[in-house]
Scaffold this motif. Structure first.
Motif, mmCIF file in Angstrom:
data_model
loop_
_atom_site.group_PDB
_atom_site.id
_atom_site.type_symbol
_atom_site.label_atom_id
_atom_site.label_comp_id
_atom_site.label_asym_id
_atom_site.label_seq_id
_atom_site.Cartn_x
_atom_site.Cartn_y
_atom_site.Cartn_z
ATOM 1 N N ALA A 67 0.830 -1.201 0.000
ATOM 2 C CA ALA A 67 0.000 0.000 0.000
ATOM 3 C C ALA A 67 0.869 1.257 0.000
ATOM 4 N N ARG A 68 2.029 1.173 0.661
ATOM 5 C CA ARG A 68 2.954 2.314 0.674
ATOM 6 C C ARG A 68 3.401 2.640 -0.745
ATOM 7 N N ALA A 120 -6.213 2.122 0.788
ATOM 8 C CA ALA A 120 -6.348 1.892 2.225
ATOM 9 C C ALA A 120 -7.461 0.897 2.551
ATOM 10 N N GLY A 121 -8.057 0.312 1.529
ATOM 11 C CA GLY A 121 -9.068 -0.718 1.755
ATOM 12 C C GLY A 121 -10.425 -0.195 2.138
ATOM 13 N N GLY A 122 -10.733 1.039 1.748
ATOM 14 C CA GLY A 122 -12.020 1.630 2.101
ATOM 15 C C GLY A 122 -13.031 1.550 0.979
ATOM 16 N N GLY A 123 -14.318 1.583 1.348
ATOM 17 C CA GLY A 123 -15.406 1.594 0.379
ATOM 18 C C GLY A 123 -15.930 2.999 0.155
ATOM 19 N N LYS A 124 -17.214 3.103 -0.200
ATOM 20 C CA LYS A 124 -17.812 4.393 -0.556
ATOM 21 C C LYS A 124 -17.847 5.366 0.622
ATOM 22 N N GLU A 125 -18.164 4.860 1.824
ATOM 23 C CA GLU A 125 -18.187 5.756 2.983
ATOM 24 C C GLU A 125 -16.799 6.312 3.256
ATOM 25 N N ALA A 126 -15.790 5.452 3.156
ATOM 26 C CA ALA A 126 -14.415 5.902 3.363
ATOM 27 C C ALA A 126 -14.028 6.925 2.305
ATOM 28 N N GLU A 127 -14.462 6.697 1.073
ATOM 29 C CA GLU A 127 -14.133 7.634 -0.003
ATOM 30 C C GLU A 127 -14.737 9.004 0.265
ATOM 31 N N ALA A 128 -15.991 9.032 0.701
ATOM 32 C CA ALA A 128 -16.652 10.309 0.983
ATOM 33 C C ALA A 128 -15.938 11.059 2.100
ATOM 34 N N LEU A 179 -11.351 2.220 7.184
ATOM 35 C CA LEU A 179 -10.174 1.783 6.432
ATOM 36 C C LEU A 179 -9.617 0.487 6.999
ATOM 37 N N LYS A 180 -9.052 -0.326 6.119
ATOM 38 C CA LYS A 180 -8.450 -1.593 6.542
ATOM 39 C C LYS A 180 -6.968 -1.438 6.856
ATOM 40 N N ILE A 183 -2.673 8.061 7.368
ATOM 41 C CA ILE A 183 -3.589 9.132 6.973
ATOM 42 C C ILE A 183 -3.825 10.088 8.129
ATOM 43 N N ALA A 184 -3.929 9.539 9.338
ATOM 44 C CA ALA A 184 -4.119 10.396 10.509
ATOM 45 C C ALA A 184 -2.929 11.329 10.690
ATOM 46 N N LEU A 185 -1.715 10.818 10.512
ATOM 47 C CA LEU A 185 -0.522 11.641 10.697
ATOM 48 C C LEU A 185 -0.480 12.782 9.691
ATOM 49 N N ALA A 186 -0.780 12.476 8.426
ATOM 50 C CA ALA A 186 -0.795 13.533 7.412
ATOM 51 C C ALA A 186 -1.811 14.610 7.768
ATOM 52 N N ALA A 187 -3.011 14.176 8.182
ATOM 53 C CA ALA A 187 -4.063 15.132 8.523
ATOM 54 C C ALA A 187 -3.691 15.969 9.742
#
Length: 289
Positions: A36-37, A142-150, A228-229, A235-239
Protein backbone atom coordinates in the motif's frame (compact mmCIF):
# COMPACT_ATOMS: atom_id res chain seq x y z
CA UNK A 1 -2.29 -9.72 -14.24
CA UNK A 2 0.91 -8.42 -12.69
CA UNK A 3 3.13 -5.95 -14.50
CA UNK A 4 6.10 -7.64 -16.23
CA UNK A 5 9.42 -7.26 -14.41
CA UNK A 6 10.65 -4.98 -17.19
CA UNK A 7 7.79 -2.60 -16.35
CA UNK A 8 8.37 -2.54 -12.59
CA UNK A 9 8.63 1.12 -11.56
CA UNK A 10 11.83 2.68 -10.34
CA UNK A 11 10.64 3.21 -6.78
CA UNK A 12 13.73 5.20 -5.86
CA UNK A 13 12.88 7.73 -8.56
CA UNK A 14 9.31 8.05 -7.31
CA UNK A 15 10.52 8.37 -3.75
CA UNK A 16 12.73 11.29 -4.79
CA UNK A 17 9.61 13.10 -6.02
CA UNK A 18 7.98 12.62 -2.62
CA UNK A 19 10.94 13.68 -0.56
CA UNK A 20 11.56 16.74 -2.73
CA UNK A 21 8.00 18.03 -2.56
CA UNK A 22 6.29 16.87 0.62
CA UNK A 23 7.87 15.91 3.91
CA UNK A 24 4.34 15.68 5.32
CA UNK A 25 3.18 13.04 2.86
CA UNK A 26 6.45 11.13 2.90
CA UNK A 27 6.48 10.76 6.67
CA UNK A 28 2.87 9.60 6.70
CA UNK A 29 3.41 7.12 3.85
CA UNK A 30 5.97 5.19 5.91
CA UNK A 31 3.13 4.02 8.16
CA UNK A 32 1.41 2.14 5.30
CA UNK A 33 2.08 -1.59 4.83
CA UNK A 34 4.70 -2.20 2.11
CA UNK A 35 2.48 -2.72 -0.95
CA UNK A 36 0.00 0.00 0.00
CA UNK A 37 2.95 2.31 0.67
CA UNK A 38 4.13 1.85 -2.90
CA UNK A 39 0.61 2.53 -4.15
CA UNK A 40 0.51 5.75 -2.13
CA UNK A 41 3.89 6.78 -3.54
CA UNK A 42 2.70 6.10 -7.09
CA UNK A 43 -0.48 8.11 -6.72
CA UNK A 44 1.25 10.99 -4.96
CA UNK A 45 3.99 11.19 -7.60
CA UNK A 46 1.39 11.31 -10.37
CA UNK A 47 -0.58 14.05 -8.63
CA UNK A 48 2.46 16.05 -7.64
CA UNK A 49 3.87 16.05 -11.16
CA UNK A 50 0.53 17.35 -12.40
CA UNK A 51 0.88 20.23 -9.97
CA UNK A 52 4.46 20.79 -11.18
CA UNK A 53 3.14 20.91 -14.76
CA UNK A 54 1.33 24.08 -13.70
CA UNK A 55 3.65 25.70 -11.16
CA UNK A 56 7.04 24.12 -11.78
CA UNK A 57 9.80 25.22 -14.13
CA UNK A 58 8.44 25.13 -17.67
CA UNK A 59 4.88 24.74 -16.39
CA UNK A 60 1.92 25.84 -18.47
CA UNK A 61 -0.87 24.52 -20.72
CA UNK A 62 1.45 22.36 -22.83
CA UNK A 63 3.13 20.81 -19.81
CA UNK A 64 -0.26 20.09 -18.25
CA UNK A 65 -1.48 18.39 -21.41
CA UNK A 66 1.71 16.31 -21.53
CA UNK A 67 1.03 15.22 -17.95
CA UNK A 68 -2.54 14.35 -18.84
CA UNK A 69 -1.35 12.23 -21.76
CA UNK A 70 0.79 10.32 -19.24
CA UNK A 71 -2.24 9.69 -17.00
CA UNK A 72 -4.16 8.34 -19.98
CA UNK A 73 -1.25 6.09 -20.98
CA UNK A 74 -1.12 4.67 -17.45
CA UNK A 75 -4.86 3.91 -17.51
CA UNK A 76 -4.46 2.20 -20.90
CA UNK A 77 -1.64 0.08 -19.48
CA UNK A 78 0.96 1.64 -21.80
CA UNK A 79 3.11 3.79 -19.49
CA UNK A 80 6.33 5.46 -20.59
CA UNK A 81 7.77 7.65 -17.81
CA UNK A 82 8.63 6.18 -14.41
CA UNK A 83 5.72 7.93 -12.72
CA UNK A 84 3.37 6.52 -15.36
CA UNK A 85 4.74 3.03 -14.65
CA UNK A 86 4.12 3.62 -10.96
CA UNK A 87 0.53 4.67 -11.59
CA UNK A 88 -0.07 1.72 -13.95
CA UNK A 89 1.37 -0.59 -11.26
CA UNK A 90 -1.12 0.81 -8.74
CA UNK A 91 -4.02 0.56 -11.19
CA UNK A 92 -3.40 -3.17 -11.56
CA UNK A 93 -3.93 -3.60 -7.84
CA UNK A 94 -6.61 -1.07 -6.89
CA UNK A 95 -9.68 0.44 -8.50
CA UNK A 96 -8.53 4.07 -8.56
CA UNK A 97 -11.25 6.14 -10.26
CA UNK A 98 -10.26 7.80 -13.52
CA UNK A 99 -12.90 10.43 -12.79
CA UNK A 100 -10.81 11.64 -9.86
CA UNK A 101 -7.89 12.43 -12.20
CA UNK A 102 -10.30 14.08 -14.63
CA UNK A 103 -11.58 16.38 -11.89
CA UNK A 104 -8.04 17.05 -10.70
CA UNK A 105 -7.11 18.18 -14.20
CA UNK A 106 -9.99 20.69 -14.09
CA UNK A 107 -8.57 22.12 -10.86
CA UNK A 108 -5.11 22.40 -12.37
CA UNK A 109 -6.60 24.18 -15.39
CA UNK A 110 -8.09 26.76 -13.01
CA UNK A 111 -4.58 27.51 -11.78
CA UNK A 112 -3.23 28.20 -15.26
CA UNK A 113 -4.77 31.65 -15.42
CA UNK A 114 -5.53 34.41 -12.93
CA UNK A 115 -7.69 32.87 -10.18
CA UNK A 116 -10.79 34.61 -8.88
CA UNK A 117 -13.42 32.63 -6.99
CA UNK A 118 -16.87 34.05 -6.37
CA UNK A 119 -18.47 31.89 -3.71
CA UNK A 120 -17.60 29.60 -0.84
CA UNK A 121 -19.11 26.75 -2.84
CA UNK A 122 -16.62 27.46 -5.64
CA UNK A 123 -13.79 27.41 -3.10
CA UNK A 124 -14.86 24.02 -1.74
CA UNK A 125 -15.27 22.71 -5.29
CA UNK A 126 -11.71 23.76 -6.08
CA UNK A 127 -10.48 22.13 -2.86
CA UNK A 128 -12.21 18.94 -3.99
CA UNK A 129 -10.69 19.11 -7.46
CA UNK A 130 -7.06 19.42 -6.41
CA UNK A 131 -7.07 17.52 -3.10
CA UNK A 132 -10.39 15.81 -2.39
CA UNK A 133 -9.68 13.81 -5.53
CA UNK A 134 -6.48 12.53 -3.88
CA UNK A 135 -8.66 11.18 -1.10
CA UNK A 136 -10.72 9.31 -3.68
CA UNK A 137 -7.53 7.82 -5.12
CA UNK A 138 -6.12 6.81 -1.73
CA UNK A 139 -9.31 5.30 -0.30
CA UNK A 140 -9.12 2.04 -2.31
CA UNK A 141 -5.42 1.65 -1.46
CA UNK A 142 -6.35 1.89 2.23
CA UNK A 143 -9.07 -0.72 1.76
CA UNK A 144 -12.02 1.63 2.10
CA UNK A 145 -15.41 1.59 0.38
CA UNK A 146 -17.81 4.39 -0.56
CA UNK A 147 -18.19 5.76 2.98
CA UNK A 148 -14.41 5.90 3.36
CA UNK A 149 -14.13 7.63 0.00
CA UNK A 150 -16.65 10.31 0.98
CA UNK A 151 -14.78 10.96 4.24
CA UNK A 152 -11.45 11.01 2.40
CA UNK A 153 -12.79 13.73 0.12
CA UNK A 154 -13.58 15.85 3.20
CA UNK A 155 -10.09 15.29 4.54
CA UNK A 156 -8.54 16.32 1.22
CA UNK A 157 -10.66 19.45 1.15
CA UNK A 158 -9.56 20.30 4.69
CA UNK A 159 -5.90 19.95 3.75
CA UNK A 160 -6.24 22.09 0.64
CA UNK A 161 -8.17 24.77 2.49
CA UNK A 162 -5.33 24.76 5.01
CA UNK A 163 -2.86 25.27 2.14
CA UNK A 164 -4.92 28.18 0.85
CA UNK A 165 -5.05 29.86 4.26
CA UNK A 166 -1.32 29.33 4.72
CA UNK A 167 -0.38 30.70 1.29
CA UNK A 168 -2.59 33.78 0.81
CA UNK A 169 0.41 36.07 0.37
CA UNK A 170 2.27 33.75 -2.00
CA UNK A 171 -0.85 33.24 -4.10
CA UNK A 172 -1.45 36.98 -4.41
CA UNK A 173 2.01 37.20 -5.96
CA UNK A 174 0.86 34.69 -8.58
CA UNK A 175 -2.38 36.61 -9.30
CA UNK A 176 -4.41 33.95 -7.52
CA UNK A 177 -7.14 34.89 -5.08
CA UNK A 178 -8.81 31.80 -3.66
CA UNK A 179 -10.63 33.79 -1.00
CA UNK A 180 -14.17 34.08 -2.44
CA UNK A 181 -15.28 37.56 -3.45
CA UNK A 182 -18.57 37.07 -1.58
CA UNK A 183 -16.67 36.53 1.67
CA UNK A 184 -14.26 39.41 1.03
CA UNK A 185 -17.29 41.67 0.60
CA UNK A 186 -19.19 40.24 3.56
CA UNK A 187 -16.24 40.75 5.91
CA UNK A 188 -15.23 44.11 4.47
CA UNK A 189 -11.82 42.94 3.30
CA UNK A 190 -10.20 44.88 0.45
CA UNK A 191 -7.70 43.27 -1.90
CA UNK A 192 -5.67 46.48 -1.85
CA UNK A 193 -5.07 45.95 1.88
CA UNK A 194 -3.92 42.38 1.30
CA UNK A 195 -1.63 43.42 -1.53
CA UNK A 196 -0.11 46.02 0.79
CA UNK A 197 0.40 43.36 3.46
CA UNK A 198 -2.08 44.91 5.90
CA UNK A 199 -3.64 42.36 8.26
CA UNK A 200 -6.80 44.08 9.46
CA UNK A 201 -9.33 42.97 12.09
CA UNK A 202 -11.75 42.28 9.24
CA UNK A 203 -9.21 40.02 7.56
CA UNK A 204 -8.60 38.13 10.79
CA UNK A 205 -12.34 37.57 11.12
CA UNK A 206 -12.47 36.17 7.59
CA UNK A 207 -9.50 33.89 8.31
CA UNK A 208 -11.17 32.66 11.51
CA UNK A 209 -14.32 31.84 9.55
CA UNK A 210 -12.44 29.77 6.98
CA UNK A 211 -10.32 28.15 9.68
CA UNK A 212 -13.55 27.00 11.29
CA UNK A 213 -14.66 25.50 7.97
CA UNK A 214 -11.36 23.65 7.65
CA UNK A 215 -11.58 22.28 11.20
CA UNK A 216 -15.11 21.03 10.56
CA UNK A 217 -13.86 19.23 7.45
CA UNK A 218 -11.03 17.65 9.46
CA UNK A 219 -13.57 16.35 12.00
CA UNK A 220 -15.73 14.85 9.26
CA UNK A 221 -12.76 13.41 7.40
CA UNK A 222 -10.98 11.86 10.37
CA UNK A 223 -14.22 10.10 11.30
CA UNK A 224 -13.63 7.98 8.20
CA UNK A 225 -10.53 6.29 9.64
CA UNK A 226 -12.69 3.53 11.07
CA UNK A 227 -13.75 2.54 7.55
CA UNK A 228 -10.17 1.78 6.43
CA UNK A 229 -8.45 -1.59 6.54
CA UNK A 230 -4.86 -0.35 6.36
CA UNK A 231 -2.97 2.92 6.65
CA UNK A 232 -5.09 4.53 9.36
CA UNK A 233 -2.08 5.94 11.19
CA UNK A 234 -0.53 7.13 7.92
CA UNK A 235 -3.59 9.13 6.97
CA UNK A 236 -4.12 10.40 10.51
CA UNK A 237 -0.52 11.64 10.70
CA UNK A 238 -0.79 13.53 7.41
CA UNK A 239 -4.06 15.13 8.52
CA UNK A 240 -2.76 16.06 11.98
CA UNK A 241 0.31 17.70 10.47
CA UNK A 242 -1.83 19.85 8.21
CA UNK A 243 -4.19 20.67 11.06
CA UNK A 244 -1.14 21.72 13.04
CA UNK A 245 -0.50 24.39 10.41
CA UNK A 246 -3.89 25.87 11.29
CA UNK A 247 -2.78 26.03 14.93
CA UNK A 248 0.37 27.91 13.90
CA UNK A 249 -1.62 30.25 11.69
CA UNK A 250 -4.03 31.13 14.48
CA UNK A 251 -1.20 31.72 16.95
CA UNK A 252 0.44 34.11 14.48
CA UNK A 253 -2.71 36.24 14.31
CA UNK A 254 -3.23 35.02 10.73
CA UNK A 255 0.00 36.64 9.60
CA UNK A 256 0.07 34.86 6.24
CA UNK A 257 0.71 37.73 3.84
CA UNK A 258 4.46 37.91 4.30
CA UNK A 259 5.35 34.56 5.82
CA UNK A 260 4.34 30.91 5.72
CA UNK A 261 3.21 28.88 8.73
CA UNK A 262 4.94 25.50 8.97
CA UNK A 263 5.77 22.73 11.42
CA UNK A 264 9.32 21.97 12.49
CA UNK A 265 10.61 18.39 12.32
CA UNK A 266 10.28 17.90 16.09
CA UNK A 267 6.70 19.15 15.99
CA UNK A 268 5.87 16.59 13.31
CA UNK A 269 7.46 13.84 15.41
CA UNK A 270 5.35 14.80 18.43
CA UNK A 271 2.22 14.07 16.40
CA UNK A 272 3.12 10.39 15.89
CA UNK A 273 1.55 9.16 19.16
CA UNK A 274 -1.62 11.14 18.41
CA UNK A 275 -1.79 9.57 14.95
CA UNK A 276 -1.51 6.05 16.37
CA UNK A 277 -4.18 6.89 18.95
CA UNK A 278 -6.54 8.19 16.25
CA UNK A 279 -5.86 5.05 14.20
CA UNK A 280 -6.75 2.80 17.13
CA UNK A 281 -9.72 4.84 18.31
CA UNK A 282 -11.06 6.70 15.25
CA UNK A 283 -13.08 9.82 16.02
CA UNK A 284 -16.84 9.42 15.75
CA UNK A 285 -18.83 11.48 13.26
CA UNK A 286 -20.63 14.45 14.76
CA UNK A 287 -24.11 13.55 15.93
CA UNK A 288 -23.32 9.85 16.41
CA UNK A 289 -24.17 8.23 19.77
Amino acid sequence: MRMPASMEPDWKALLRVLRAHSATFYLGSLLFPKEARKGAWAVYAACRLGDEAVDGEGGGPEALEAWWAGVERAYRGRPLAEWEKGLAWALERWDIPFEAFLHMREGFQTDLGPVRLGTEAELLRYCYQVAGTVGRMMAPIAGGGKEAEARAVKLGQAMQLTNILRDVGEDLGRDRVYLPSELLKAYGVRLSDLEAGRITPEYRALMAHLEGKARALYREGLAGLGHLKVGRAAIALAALQYRGILDKLRLSGYDNLGRRAHLKAWERALLLPKAFLAARFPPRPEGSP
